[in-house]
Design an enzyme around this catalytic site. Structure first.
Site, PDB file in Angstrom:
ATOM      1  N   SER A   1       0.808  -1.169   0.079  1.00 45.35           N
ATOM      2  CA  SER A   1       0.152  -0.120   0.140  1.00 45.35           C
ATOM      3  C   SER A   1       0.844   1.161  -0.133  1.00 45.35           C
ATOM      4  O   SER A   1       1.683   1.545  -1.031  1.00 45.35           O
ATOM      5  CB  SER A   1      -0.910  -0.055   1.205  1.00 45.35           C
ATOM      6  OG  SER A   1      -1.829   1.041   1.088  1.00 45.35           O
TER       7      SER A   1
ATOM      8  N   ASP B   1     -10.986  -4.817  -3.532  1.00 49.26           N
ATOM      9  CA  ASP B   1     -10.416  -3.651  -2.733  1.00 49.26           C
ATOM     10  C   ASP B   1     -11.506  -2.181  -3.187  1.00 49.26           C
ATOM     11  O   ASP B   1     -11.321  -1.549  -4.100  1.00 49.26           O
ATOM     12  CB  ASP B   1      -9.114  -3.168  -3.371  1.00 49.26           C
ATOM     13  CG  ASP B   1      -8.272  -2.348  -2.401  1.00 49.26           C
ATOM     14  OD1 ASP B   1      -8.994  -1.542  -1.847  1.00 49.26           O
ATOM     15  OD2 ASP B   1      -7.137  -2.274  -2.530  1.00 49.26           O
TER      16      ASP B   1
ATOM     17  N   HIS C   1      -8.176  -5.035   0.105  1.00 48.50           N
ATOM     18  CA  HIS C   1      -7.134  -4.127   0.370  1.00 48.50           C
ATOM     19  C   HIS C   1      -6.423  -5.085   1.621  1.00 48.50           C
ATOM     20  O   HIS C   1      -6.406  -4.923   2.786  1.00 48.50           O
ATOM     21  CB  HIS C   1      -7.389  -3.011   1.115  1.00 48.50           C
ATOM     22  CG  HIS C   1      -6.156  -2.027   0.846  1.00 48.50           C
ATOM     23  ND1 HIS C   1      -5.582  -1.645  -0.441  1.00 48.50           N
ATOM     24  CD2 HIS C   1      -5.282  -1.359   1.748  1.00 48.50           C
ATOM     25  CE1 HIS C   1      -4.526  -0.869  -0.314  1.00 48.50           C
ATOM     26  NE2 HIS C   1      -4.410  -0.735   1.019  1.00 48.50           N
TER      27      HIS C   1
END
Length: 224
Positions: A93, A167, A195
């Site tokens: 991320s 996600d 995610h």
């Protein structure tokens, strides 16, 4: 091979170590991993309640602003210069976006040198964040996100990209970063989750994630 590991926003190095445990096990015992904490306090990321500890400090590498992003970039560059070399980087991320910004930053400063001796020889990006343009941060004082349509393929090392088809938190994380990486040197696996990083509850996804990572390692001509 030696991996530098960067966690996502609202987590920490211990949590990222747990999140990647099943995949790292599938990669075998020939690799080492060094997990680096962010320096900026953050709220706990959603979805990690089951692996978070009451004693955890939740962190991120930067705020979404120019000065903070520039400091994070230079701090990471200094760490790599002082404690490297690292064979690869493994990041999730926001950490992936920062790692990608460093790769681009090094190439912008010394294109020929980075082709001969790149800062990382391969990269593994889980739900990869969209990297900021280092030259805009450094030279123009602007916060601009990179994209393939404007910038083309900027990352020329082997890469593995793993993200979730469901996600809903950051749906652009993963696809945007993957397009910034050289097509013939990238491997992509899109799992059914959100995610997150595939874990022991989804052994098939773990296996496929490990396969694309091994492909990046092989392309980099590094030991499996």
């Amino acid at each position: 091979m030696r991996f530098l590991c960067l966690h996502g926003m609202g987590a920490n190095s211990r949590i990222f170590e747990m999140q990647t445990g099943a995949i790292r096990y599938s990669l075998g015992n020939r690799h080492t991993y060094e997990f680096i904490d962010g320096a900026v306090p953050a709220k706990m990321a959603p979805g990690i309640e089951s692996i978070a500890s009451p004693d955890d400090e939740f962190l991120q590498y930067a705020l979404d602003e120019r000065e903070s992003s520039l400091k994070a970039l230079f701090d990471l560059e200094r760490l790599v210069d002082q404690e490297g070399p690292f064979d690869g980087v493994m990041a999730f991320s926001q950490g992936a976006g920062l790692a990608a910004s460093l790769i681009v930053h090094k190439s912008q400063k010394d294109p020929h040198g980075q082709r001969q001796n790149p800062v990382f020889r391969c990269a593994v990006f889980f739900c990869g964040g969209v990297p900021a343009d280092p030259s805009a941060l450094v030279q123009n004082g602007k916060m601009r996100l990179l994209n393939f349509e404007s910038d083309g393929e900027l990352i020329e090392i082997p890469t593995a990209h793993i993200w979730g088809a469901s996600d809903t938190l950051y749906p652009t994380f993963g696809p945007v970063l993957s397009k910034l990486c050289r097509q013939e040197l990238r491997s992509v696996f899109v799992h059914n989750g959100g995610h997150e990083i595939p874990g022991a509850r989804d052994p098939e996804a773990v296996l496929k994630a490990a396969q694309v990572i091994k492909a990046a390692i092989e392309r980099a001509n590094l030991p499996q």
